[in-house]
Design a protein around this motif. Structure first.
Motif, PDB file in Angstrom:
ATOM      1  N   ASP A 170       5.799  -6.442   2.856  1.00  0.00           N
ATOM      2  CA  ASP A 170       5.576  -5.937   4.213  1.00  0.00           C
ATOM      3  C   ASP A 170       4.206  -6.294   4.790  1.00  0.00           C
ATOM      4  OD1 ASP A 170       3.957  -4.313   2.714  1.00  0.00           O
ATOM      5  OD2 ASP A 170       5.007  -2.457   3.199  1.00  0.00           O
ATOM      6  N   GLY A 171       3.399  -7.061   4.051  1.00  0.00           N
ATOM      7  CA  GLY A 171       2.105  -7.475   4.559  1.00  0.00           C
ATOM      8  C   GLY A 171       1.072  -6.362   4.612  1.00  0.00           C
ATOM      9  N   ALA A 172       1.340  -5.237   3.985  1.00  0.00           N
ATOM     10  CA  ALA A 172       0.416  -4.105   4.022  1.00  0.00           C
ATOM     11  C   ALA A 172      -0.851  -4.416   3.229  1.00  0.00           C
ATOM     12  CB  ALA A 172       1.095  -2.860   3.445  1.00  0.00           C
ATOM     13  N   ASP A 173      -1.938  -3.732   3.598  1.00  0.00           N
ATOM     14  CA  ASP A 173      -3.212  -3.887   2.900  1.00  0.00           C
ATOM     15  C   ASP A 173      -3.257  -2.959   1.694  1.00  0.00           C
ATOM     16  OD1 ASP A 173      -4.348  -5.770   4.652  1.00  0.00           O
ATOM     17  OD2 ASP A 173      -4.852  -4.177   6.060  1.00  0.00           O
ATOM     18  N   SER A 174      -2.313  -3.141   0.793  1.00  0.00           N
ATOM     19  CA  SER A 174      -2.282  -2.306  -0.398  1.00  0.00           C
ATOM     20  C   SER A 174      -1.723  -3.110  -1.569  1.00  0.00           C
ATOM     21  CB  SER A 174      -1.449  -1.040  -0.168  1.00  0.00           C
ATOM     22  OG  SER A 174      -0.113  -1.368   0.055  1.00  0.00           O
ATOM     23  N   VAL A 207      -2.260   1.413  -3.973  1.00  0.00           N
ATOM     24  CA  VAL A 207      -3.680   1.522  -3.644  1.00  0.00           C
ATOM     25  C   VAL A 207      -3.941   0.817  -2.323  1.00  0.00           C
ATOM     26  CG1 VAL A 207      -6.024   0.998  -4.402  1.00  0.00           C
ATOM     27  CG2 VAL A 207      -4.249   1.508  -6.111  1.00  0.00           C
ATOM     28  N   ASP A 208      -4.502   1.531  -1.368  1.00  0.00           N
ATOM     29  CA  ASP A 208      -4.892   0.950  -0.080  1.00  0.00           C
ATOM     30  C   ASP A 208      -6.180   0.169  -0.314  1.00  0.00           C
ATOM     31  OD1 ASP A 208      -5.932   0.368   2.445  1.00  0.00           O
ATOM     32  OD2 ASP A 208      -5.162   2.220   3.306  1.00  0.00           O
ATOM     33  N   THR A 209      -6.100  -1.146  -0.323  1.00  0.00           N
ATOM     34  CA  THR A 209      -7.239  -1.993  -0.661  1.00  0.00           C
ATOM     35  C   THR A 209      -8.299  -2.047   0.440  1.00  0.00           C
ATOM     36  OG1 THR A 209      -6.015  -3.942   0.089  1.00  0.00           O
ATOM     37  CG2 THR A 209      -5.927  -3.415  -2.258  1.00  0.00           C
ATOM     38  N   ARG A 210      -8.011  -1.485   1.610  1.00  0.00           N
ATOM     39  CA  ARG A 210      -9.038  -1.419   2.655  1.00  0.00           C
ATOM     40  C   ARG A 210     -10.093  -0.380   2.325  1.00  0.00           C
ATOM     41  NH1 ARG A 210      -5.214  -0.035   7.434  1.00  0.00           N
ATOM     42  NH2 ARG A 210      -4.505   1.232   5.692  1.00  0.00           N
TER      43      ARG A 210
END
Length: 110
Positions: free
Chosen positions: A62-66, A82-85
């Motif tokens: 889904d291209g999410a930043d996780s 884990v939210d990598t942001r």
């Protein structure tokens, strides 16, 4: 009874977002952990060992930043998102390994 002359101030940060059913959430949704999952089958996903616990890294579509990982070879399995942001997955893995190490591991990463 007279009203309280010094009411408590409103919180300055919003409460944490609720996580999915059966999950624990930390850091306002930065880390989500789900326990009691079926042990994953052998996989071609990247796999690494951290302090005696093997984890498979799952590709996100889904291209999410996780980052999504699941303990490998343990029954039951534990999934971590884990939210990598906001946090580094490596730090989360070190803490996670201490928590899940007691779960009996029957397979290892190859």
């Amino acid at each position: 009874m007279p009203p309280d002359p010094d009411p408590a101030p409103a919180p300055s940060t919003p409460p944490p977002r609720p996580g999915p059913s059966g999950a624990a959430v930390w850091g306002d949704g930065t880390v989500t952990v789900r326990c009691g999952l079926p042990m994953p089958l052998p996989t071609g996903d990247p796999c690494s060992e951290v302090d005696g616990v093997d984890c498979a890294w799952r590709a996100r579509q889904d291209g999410a930043d996780s980052k999504l990982l699941i303990t490998y070879g343990c029954s039951p399995a534990v999934e971590v998102r884990v939210d990598t942001r906001h946090t580094a997955p490596d730090a989360v893995l070190i803490d996670l390994s201490r928590l899940v190490e007691p779960i009996h591991q029957v397979r290892e990463c190859v």
